[in-house]
Design an enzyme around this catalytic site. Structure first.
Site, PDB file in Angstrom:
ATOM      1  N   ALA A 272       0.854  -1.191   0.000  1.00 50.19           N
ATOM      2  CA  ALA A 272       0.000   0.000   0.000  1.00 50.19           C
ATOM      3  C   ALA A 272       0.884   1.234   0.000  1.00 50.19           C
ATOM      4  O   ALA A 272       2.099   1.141   0.236  1.00 50.19           O
ATOM      5  CB  ALA A 272      -0.905   0.017   1.226  1.00 50.19           C
ATOM      6  N   LYS A 273       0.313   2.350  -0.286  1.00 50.30           N
ATOM      7  CA  LYS A 273       0.996   3.635  -0.105  1.00 50.30           C
ATOM      8  C   LYS A 273      -0.071   4.699  -0.066  1.00 50.30           C
ATOM      9  O   LYS A 273      -1.171   4.519  -0.595  1.00 50.30           O
ATOM     10  CB  LYS A 273       1.957   3.903  -1.273  1.00 50.30           C
ATOM     11  CG  LYS A 273       2.919   5.039  -1.040  1.00 50.30           C
ATOM     12  CD  LYS A 273       4.008   4.714  -0.018  1.00 50.30           C
ATOM     13  CE  LYS A 273       5.291   4.314  -0.632  1.00 50.30           C
ATOM     14  NZ  LYS A 273       6.323   3.798   0.185  1.00 50.30           N
ATOM     15  N   GLY A 274       0.253   5.790   0.592  1.00 46.33           N
ATOM     16  CA  GLY A 274      -0.716   6.877   0.654  1.00 46.33           C
ATOM     17  C   GLY A 274      -0.001   8.182   0.889  1.00 46.33           C
ATOM     18  O   GLY A 274       1.223   8.239   0.943  1.00 46.33           O
TER      19      GLY A 274
END
Ligand code: GLU
Length: 419
Positions: free
Chosen positions: A106-108
């Site tokens: 994931a990344k944000g």
């Protein structure tokens, strides 16, 4: 065309195509593996110190959920967009799989320049972002961590915001927290220490003795500064460093103590000294034994790859080398040892995993236990990449990504297509 289309996502897609061709993955399976499972875009209204309200765009991309919760950092950067976030999430998937962690990628982040905010405004952005993400994250769903532009304090605000909503302390919602809040010893240093550990392994392979060897580090945030320190601790001479404000070069070796004192005061390298200043772009092409890009994506491209003079390229950053540059660097196989990003900077997420495990068990380890387990995990991943590269005559990047993609593919195939 997808909503992710853009230079960084296109790069991740091109890299994936090379691996998919190599592994013989049929066309019909490719988008299943490549495209993110979920993506969120949120608006974060924040009251400024002058009473006005600014609205910042926030993102979170969860690439695949086949192996457990998703895992990845949160980036605060003015130029962040959903395509870059998705590419970084995809790289997290291959990285976690290569390291054998039970996570998808994931990344944000938020499209904001954190240096343009007061501390109160930064807290406002951090809390509002986590508040907006509450429906989409959780200790068994998606676990955030620091990335560019965020730090332990931001993780503490994330943890508090989530915990206030749940009504009790939930340290396992984020990693990279302050140790006082359930963070682990050794997390802050983990990525940089891991880079230096793998550089030492690569130097053994290249028969370069650490004493007298030279290194250049591009990027001087958490990863770059700890990498420089850790390499210097292993006997290397740091002859070049740079960030987005300035770059310095001194073949006799830079004074890291003085530099760190300056950075502690002003936050950036700029203004450190009038001596040794060099054009930031030139830093990457100066002769050295080890070049460690530890900043942003796409700094080594087809335009400068043939000018890179190091013998070991240690990718502390995510995605610093474009596929076009890889084609040029691959010609130098044998004389140039590349430690690809998903291996080189994996120390961060490996120790994040240790932090999550400690939080879930509420049983905390000493720092040497963390470091020993980190080194073991890195050694295993390094050996797997080396063996795969030798067996199939591949570049280290292709070998590393092939292992990662293969593991994700296998998990998805075993679980099958639902319903
Ligand atoms: N942001 C770091 C990375 O890109 C760490 C992620 C994590 O610890 O979850 O690998």
């Amino acid at each position: 065309m997808t909503i992710y289309t853009g230079p960084v996502f296109d790069m991740a897609r091109r890299q994936f195509a090379v691996i998919a061709d190599h592994l013989g993955i049929p066309e019909r399976e490719r988008d299943w593996l490549l495209l993110p499972k979920r993506s969120m875009t949120v608006s974060c209204p924040v009251r400024r110190d002058d009473g006005e309200v600014s609205v910042f765009e926030g993102y979170r991309v969860q690439h695949h959920l086949a192996l457990g919760p998703t895992k990845g950092g949160t980036r605060f950067s003015a130029s962040l967009d959903i395509g870059e976030t998705a590419a970084l999430a995809m790289w997290m998937s291959w990285k976690c799989a290569l390291a054998g962690l039970p996570y998808g990628g994931a990344k944000g982040g938020v499209a904001v320049d954190p240096n343009a905010l007061s501390r109160r405004e930064l807290e406002g952005v951090s809390r509002r972002y986590m508040q907006e993400m509450i429906p989409f994250v959780g200790p068994q769903i998606d676990v955030m961590a620091p990335d560019m532009g965020t730090n332990e304090q931001v993780m503490a605000w994330f943890m508090d915001t989530y915990s206030m909503y749940r009504g009790s302390a939930v340290p396992e919602i984020v990693t990279g927290k302050p140790v006082e809040l359930g963070g682990t010893l050794g997390r802050r240093e983990a990525t940089g220490r891991g880079v230096a550990f793998l550089v030492a392994r690569a130097m053994e392979r290249m028969k370069i003795a650490p004493r007298g060897a030279t290194a250049i580090v591009q990027g001087y945030g958490n990863v770059g500064s700890v990498t420089a320190r850790a390499m210097s601790g292993r006997g290397l001479r740091i002859i070049g460093i740079g960030d987005h404000t300035a770059a310095y070069y001194d073949p006799k070796g830079l004074d890291l103590d003085a530099i760190d004192r300056h950075v502690a005061k002003s936050g950036v390298l700029g203004g450190y000294s009038a001596q040794g200043l060099i054009e930031p772009d030139l830093l990457l092409t100066m002769p050295c034994d080890v070049l460690a890009p530890c900043a942003v994506e796409r700094v080594i491209t087809h335009a400068n790859a043939d000018k890179i003079k190091c013998r070991i390229l240690a990718e502390g950053a995510n995605g610093p080398t474009t596929p076009g540059a890889d084609l040029i660097l691959d010609q130098r196989k044998g004389e140039l040892f590349i430690i690809p990003d998903i291996l080189c900077n994996a120390g961060g997420v490996i120790v994040s995993y240790f932090e999550w495990v400690q939080d879930l068990q509420q049983y905390y380890w000493g720092e040497s236990e963390v470091t020993d387990k980190l080194n073991l995990a890195l050694d295993r991943a390094f050996a797997a990449v080396e063996a795969r590269a030798a067996r199939d005559n591949l570049s280290n990047r292709t070998a590393a990504m092939a292992i990662g993609v293969e593991k994700v593919r296998k998990a998805m195939q075993l679980r099958g297509l639902f319903p």
